[in-house]
Scaffold this active site. Structure first.
Site, PDB file in Angstrom:
ATOM      1  N   SER A 126     -82.396  47.606 -72.845  1.00 56.53           N
ATOM      2  CA  SER A 126     -81.232  47.249 -72.054  1.00 56.53           C
ATOM      3  C   SER A 126     -81.444  47.620 -70.576  1.00 56.53           C
ATOM      4  O   SER A 126     -82.342  47.075 -69.942  1.00 56.53           O
ATOM      5  CB  SER A 126     -79.988  47.913 -72.646  1.00 56.53           C
ATOM      6  OG  SER A 126     -78.809  47.381 -72.101  1.00 56.53           O
ATOM      7  N   ASP A 277     -78.936  38.093 -78.748  1.00 55.44           N
ATOM      8  CA  ASP A 277     -78.277  38.838 -77.667  1.00 55.44           C
ATOM      9  C   ASP A 277     -77.362  37.895 -76.895  1.00 55.44           C
ATOM     10  O   ASP A 277     -77.778  36.818 -76.470  1.00 55.44           O
ATOM     11  CB  ASP A 277     -79.347  39.427 -76.737  1.00 55.44           C
ATOM     12  CG  ASP A 277     -78.808  40.527 -75.825  1.00 55.44           C
ATOM     13  OD1 ASP A 277     -77.657  40.417 -75.373  1.00 55.44           O
ATOM     14  OD2 ASP A 277     -79.560  41.483 -75.567  1.00 55.44           O
ATOM     15  N   HIS A 306     -77.082  42.329 -79.061  1.00 51.98           N
ATOM     16  CA  HIS A 306     -77.726  43.160 -78.040  1.00 51.98           C
ATOM     17  C   HIS A 306     -78.201  44.492 -78.611  1.00 51.98           C
ATOM     18  O   HIS A 306     -79.182  45.071 -78.132  1.00 51.98           O
ATOM     19  CB  HIS A 306     -76.755  43.422 -76.877  1.00 51.98           C
ATOM     20  CG  HIS A 306     -77.351  44.265 -75.799  1.00 51.98           C
ATOM     21  ND1 HIS A 306     -78.421  43.858 -75.034  1.00 51.98           N
ATOM     22  CD2 HIS A 306     -77.054  45.527 -75.372  1.00 51.98           C
ATOM     23  CE1 HIS A 306     -78.749  44.807 -74.176  1.00 51.98           C
ATOM     24  NE2 HIS A 306     -77.933  45.838 -74.365  1.00 51.98           N
TER      25      HIS A 306
END
Length: 331
Positions: A126, A277, A306
């Site tokens: 991330s 995602d 995600h």
């Protein structure tokens, strides 16, 4: 062991500064005589250096017997200098804008202080992926390989809008008082987490009941869990990191812009977008890999959205990441 690296008054790319700045980090293993066995793990949104512990240890992705592992905390995450942990001059709502570039410049100073001469791999999930790209573009001669997981080289317009949505949920709480709250804005924090829950996972995650594998009994327990988790966060810290995320662009400070910055990356890259995602979509990674000198697109196949690839979540995703790590370190 967690340590603080003192940066003094740290100048930011915006022209502002962080007085008495500290970058907090953890190390595992020993640096070799050549200073060349470093693995760097930059932290992610609402994560800390400790969040990478499921990846560290004998039989795991990174064995301290072989590697010198540095896990470092983002400015704004409540551990390194943050609105909730800052000199009074910049505490709370007075905290200045911090970019991904600022974090990477500070991390470079830290690694230089530690004696690191070469980074074998930067792996990040991330927001950790945003930092991996920035590192590879800003210090190409220092980085051998990067592994961006469920991230990107910049914040896309759609990603920006998603973040505006969760931010608006927090700002709507009258207790927030433009960041000058006296008591935590609990209603806003819970609303922030509730909105975020719908973006963090894929449609398949809910449709197939995959949430049960992660310990949630129902869809409602997912919602309540995310609300409760974010209730524990500092509101100004959340917004400081969110702003860093929204401003992310590896080409922002590069004379050649985004394409030039990406083209200057010489590090070997395996780019692993989550296949489901919702806000770092695979299509963005496909375009970014085309700009790299030595990049490979290897989607992380998962219905977790995600959350696929977050350290310690599920072995199915970790196994795919392990394969990429082994390949990058072998080469």
């Amino acid at each position: 062991m967690r340590s603080d690296f003192d940066l003094g008054r740290f100048g930011l790319v915006s022209g502002s500064s962080l007085p008495s700045a500290q970058l907090t980090y953890e190390t595992h293993g020993e640096l070799d005589d050549e200073g060349s066995n470093c693995i760097l793990l930059p932290s992610y949104y609402t994560g800390t250096s400790s969040s990478y512990e499921p990846w560290i240890g004998p039989g795991r992705l990174f064995d301290p017997a072989e590697w010198f592992i540095v896990a470092v905390n983002l400015f704004g995450n409540g551990v390194s200098t943050s609105p909730s942990r800052a000199h009074p001059e910049i505490a709370g709502a007075a905290f200045p804008d911090v970019d991904i570039a600022d974090n990477v410049i500070a991390q470079h100073r830290l690694l230089t202080h530690l004696g690191v001469k070469r980074i074998r791999l930067i792996a990040g999930w991330s927001m950790g992926a945003l930092q991996a790209y920035e590192w590879a573009a800003r210090y190409p001669g220092l980085v051998d390989a990067i592994l961006p997981i469920a991230g990107a080289a910049r914040c896309s317009p759609h990603n920006f809008v998603f973040l505006e949505g969760v931010k608006a949920a927090l700002l709507a709480d009258p207790t927030f008082r433009q960041g000058r709250y006296i008591t935590p804005p609990v209603q806003g924090l819970r609303a922030f987490g509730t909105v975020y829950a719908g973006w963090a996972y894929s449609q398949e995650f809910f449709r197939h009941g995959t949430y049960r594998e992660l310990g949630y009994a129902s869809v409602d327990s997912v919602i309540q869990g995310w609300a409760a988790d974010h209730e524990q966060e500092d509101a100004n810290d959340l917004l400081a990191m969110l702003g860093t995320w929204q401003r992310a662009d590896v080409g922002k400070h590069h004379p050649g812009g985004f394409e030039g910055a990406m083209g200057d990356i010489t590090a070997r890259a395996i780019v692993m977008p989550g296949s489901t995602d919702l806000y770092f979509p695979q299509a963005d990674s496909e375009r970014e890999v085309e700009l790299l000198q030595d990049g490979e697109l290897r989607p992380l196949v998962s219905e977790l959205g995600h959350i696929a690839g977050r350290p310690g979540v599920r072995e199915a995703e970790t196994a795919q990441i392990r394969s990429a790590v082994q390949e990058l370190l072998r080469n």
